[in-house]
Design a protein around this motif. Structure first.
Motif, mmCIF file in Angstrom:
data_model
loop_
_atom_site.group_PDB
_atom_site.id
_atom_site.type_symbol
_atom_site.label_atom_id
_atom_site.label_comp_id
_atom_site.label_asym_id
_atom_site.label_seq_id
_atom_site.Cartn_x
_atom_site.Cartn_y
_atom_site.Cartn_z
ATOM 1 N N GLU A 283 0.818 -1.212 0.000
ATOM 2 C CA GLU A 283 0.000 0.000 0.000
ATOM 3 C C GLU A 283 0.851 1.261 0.000
ATOM 4 O O GLU A 283 0.534 2.229 -0.703
ATOM 5 N N ARG A 284 1.962 1.263 0.783
ATOM 6 C CA ARG A 284 2.723 2.495 0.974
ATOM 7 C C ARG A 284 4.228 2.331 0.781
ATOM 8 O O ARG A 284 4.991 3.244 1.077
ATOM 9 N N GLY A 285 4.667 1.189 0.301
ATOM 10 C CA GLY A 285 6.084 1.006 0.009
ATOM 11 C C GLY A 285 6.964 1.040 1.240
ATOM 12 O O GLY A 285 6.653 0.445 2.277
ATOM 13 N N VAL A 393 -2.254 -3.180 -10.199
ATOM 14 C CA VAL A 393 -1.050 -2.743 -10.905
ATOM 15 C C VAL A 393 -0.239 -1.807 -10.009
ATOM 16 O O VAL A 393 0.994 -1.895 -9.933
ATOM 17 N N THR A 394 -0.931 -0.908 -9.337
ATOM 18 C CA THR A 394 -0.249 0.015 -8.429
ATOM 19 C C THR A 394 0.480 -0.738 -7.330
ATOM 20 O O THR A 394 1.633 -0.440 -7.004
ATOM 21 N N ALA A 400 7.525 -3.802 -6.364
ATOM 22 C CA ALA A 400 8.752 -3.857 -7.164
ATOM 23 C C ALA A 400 9.732 -2.775 -6.729
ATOM 24 O O ALA A 400 10.945 -3.030 -6.607
ATOM 25 N N TRP A 401 9.233 -1.572 -6.467
ATOM 26 C CA TRP A 401 10.095 -0.478 -6.012
ATOM 27 C C TRP A 401 10.730 -0.807 -4.658
ATOM 28 O O TRP A 401 11.936 -0.630 -4.460
ATOM 29 N N THR A 402 9.909 -1.298 -3.728
ATOM 30 C CA THR A 402 10.416 -1.616 -2.390
ATOM 31 C C THR A 402 11.465 -2.713 -2.454
ATOM 32 O O THR A 402 12.525 -2.614 -1.816
ATOM 33 N N ALA A 403 11.188 -3.761 -3.232
ATOM 34 C CA ALA A 403 12.141 -4.864 -3.359
ATOM 35 C C ALA A 403 13.440 -4.392 -4.008
ATOM 36 O O ALA A 403 14.541 -4.789 -3.583
ATOM 37 N N ALA A 404 13.318 -3.542 -5.017
ATOM 38 C CA ALA A 404 14.517 -3.053 -5.704
ATOM 39 C C ALA A 404 15.395 -2.242 -4.765
ATOM 40 O O ALA A 404 16.633 -2.388 -4.756
#
Length: 446
Positions: A283-285, A393-394, A400-404
Motif C-alpha cells: 500500500e505504501r512502500g 497494478v499500483t 517492485a520499487w520496495t524490493a529493488a
C-alpha cells in the motif's frame, strides 16, 4: 575452575573482539542518573534545571565509557532515551500511566476476556512511594504502551487493543515456528553460497557451479539473479532473528500471567503485537514497511529529536518539512544505534571497525533519500494520474520499487555480518533441512 584474572581476561576479549559491552564503571552511572532525575519532582527542579543538571553528566559518562570500549546498542539507546525524556518531552507534566482494572481487582471470577475493562490514568505521583514504580515503569516502556504522553497521534491508540491470552499464544507460537523454519532454510542455503563467507566477494558475483550433491531446490534457486536471491536470504534471516528475539521470551511471560504470577499490565497479550500489517508494504512502500509493519521498539527515542527540532523552529510537525525532520532523525539515530553491534577490534575481520560501522549505519541512512523520492513520486502520481492505474497494478509497482531498493541497500548489512563470521555458525541447534540432506539433525558442537 577459572581464576578471577582469567575471567576478566575472557570478558575483555569478548567485549573488545566479539560483542561490545561495558568496560568501565562510567557505563553504569547513567542507569542511576536518569531515574534519579525523573524521581526529582518539579517543585525541586524545573524542566530546564533538570536537563541542565543531569543530561551533561549522563553524556559525559557515556562518552567516557565509549572511549574505554567503543559504543554498543544499549548505551546509545540510553543516551537517546535520556535526551528524549529530559529535553524533548516533559514526562513529569504531560505523561500519564494507564491502569486497566481487571476482574481480579474487583473480586470477580469471570474470565478477563469477557468483561469490559475500566481504564484509569495516573499522572506523576506526588508521593515518593508511588512515584518510584511510576518512573521505573516509564523507563522500561520503550514503546510507551500504556502511556498517554500529550501527543494526539500516540494517545488515541492508548490503551491498545489486546488479544486474549489464547489468541496471543497461538499467534506467538506460529510466528516462532515460522521464524525457526526461515532461519533453518536461510542458514542451509548460506552454507552453499561462498558470498556469505568470503570476504570481499560482491553481491552480484555469479554463483559457483553446483556440485553433484546439491539439492534440487538449491539449484533451482540459482536461476534467480544473485543480488536478489542473496538479499532475500539476508532479509529472511534478519526478520526471523528479530521476530524470534521478540516472541520467544513473551510466550512464558503470558504463561506466568495466566497462573497469577505476572501482573496483568506486564503480560504481553495486553500489548500491541511487535509487528504491524504486512499489507502496509504494497500500500505504501518503504513508508509502510518502516512506519507500519516493522517493529517500533526504537521509534520513541529515535524520532522525537526531529519532532522537537521542528517544534523549536516553529515548523508544523504535519508539514512536509516537519515530516522530513522526523524521518531524518529516526533513520540517522537508528544508524548510529546499530553501529553498536560492531566490537571495537573485530577478531575475524579484514575491515576496520569504523568501516564496518559505516556500512551498518549506511543502510539506515540510505532510507532517508528513498523516503523523499517515494513521497515525491506518490504525490505526483496522486496529482497527475488520479486512478489511472488499476489498484493491483499500483500494488505491483510499489512492491517492485520496495524490493529493488532493499536489494540495493541490504548488502550494506551483509558486509559487516560476513566479516564478523555470522554465517560460520548455524543459528538453530536442530536443522530439518540438514537432517533431510543426510548430514544429521544436530548442528551445534561443544
Amino acid at each position: 575452575m577459572k581464576s578471577l584474572a582469567e575471567v576478566a581476561e575472557f570478558y575483555e576479549h569478548l567485549t573488545h573482539h566479539i560483542v561490545p559491552g561495558p568496560n568501565s564503571y562510567s557505563y553504569f552511572v547513567p542507569f542511576l542518573l536518569l531515574p534519579l532525575a525523573l524521581l526529582t519532582p518539579p517543585s525541586v527542579l524545573s524542566r530546564s534545571q533538570l536537563a541542565f543538571l543531569f543530561l551533561p553528566a549522563i553524556f559525559a559518562c557515556q562518552i567516557h565509557s565509549w572511549y574505554a570500549a567503543g559504543i554498543d546498542v544499549i548505551s546509545v539507546d540510553l543516551a537517546l532515551w535520556s535526551f528524549v525524556l529530559l529535553v524533548c518531552r516533559d514526562p513529569r507534566k504531560t505523561h500519564r500511566r494507564i491502569w486497566i482494572s481487571t476482574p481480579s481487582d474487583s473480586g470477580e471470577n469471570r474470565p478477563s476476556d469477557t468483561v469490559e475493562d475500566i481504564v484509569v490514568e495516573e499522572a506523576y505521583p506526588e508521593k515518593l512511594a508511588k512515584r518510584i514504580p511510576w518512573v521505573f515503569t516509564l523507563l522500561v516502556s520503550l514503546r510507551l504502551t500504556g502511556w498517554k504522553i500529550g501527543d494526539p497521534s500516540h494517545d488515541k491508540t492508548q490503551p491498545p487493543a489486546r488479544l486474549s491470552r489464547s489468541a496471543f499464544l497461538r499467534h506467538a507460537v506460529k510466528t516462532v515456528v515460522q521464524s525457526y523454519l526461515i532461519l533453518d532454510a536461510a542458514a542451509f542455503y548460506a552454507w552453499t553460497d561462498p558470498y556469505f563467507t568470503t570476504s570481499g566477494m560482491e553481491v552480484g558475483q555469479p554463483f559457483p557451479p553446483p556440485n553433484a550433491q546439491m539439492a534440487t531446490w538449491l539449484v533451482t534457486l540459482r536461476l534467480l539473479p544473485p543480488r536478489f536471491l542473496r538479499s532475500c536470504v539476508l532479509a529472511g534471516q534478519i526478520y526471523a532473528m528479530v521476530t524470534g528475539m521478540f516472541y520467544v521470551p513473551l510466550i512464558p511471560m503470558v504463561g506466568l500471567n495466566a497462573v497469577g504470577i505476572l501482573p496483568y499490565e506486564w503480560s504481553p497479550h495486553t500489548w500491541p503485537l511487535p509487528f504491524g500489517r504486512f499489507s502496509a508494504i504494497p500500500e505504501r512502500g518503504l513508508r509502510g514497511l518502516w512506519g507500519d509493519w516493522w517493529h517500533g521498539v526504537n521509534r520513541q527515542f529515535t524520532a522525537p529529536p526531529g519532532r522537537w527540532l521542528a517544534q523549536a523552529l516553529g515548523i508544523p510537525t504535519k508539514s512536509i518539512t516537519g515530516f522530513a525532520l522526523l524521518m531524518i532523525s529516526a533513520f540517522f539515530f537508528s544508524g548510529v544505534m546499530h553501529m553498536g553491534l560492531i566490537p571495537p577490534e573485530p577478531e575475524t575481520s579484514l575491515l576496520s571497525a569504523r568501516w564496518m560501522r559505516l556500512h551498518i549505519a549506511g543502510f539506515f541512512w540510505a532510507q532517508i533519500p528513498a523516503f523523499g523520492l517515494e513521497l515525491a513520486v506518490s504525490k505526483l502520481v496522486a496529482r497527475f494520474i488520479p486512478q489511472a492505474l488499476d489498484w493491483s497494478v499500483t500494488k505491483a509497482l510499489v512492491i517492485a520499487w520496495t524490493a529493488a531498493w532493499l536489494c540495493l541497500t541490504l548488502p550494506l548489512l551483509a558486509v559487516p555480518f560476513r566479516e564478523l563470521g555470522y554465517w560460520h555458525y548455524y543459528p538453530v541447534p536442530v536443522s530439518l533441512l540438514q537432517g533431510l540432506s543426510g548430514k544429521g539433525l544436530w548442528t551445534w558442537t561443544w
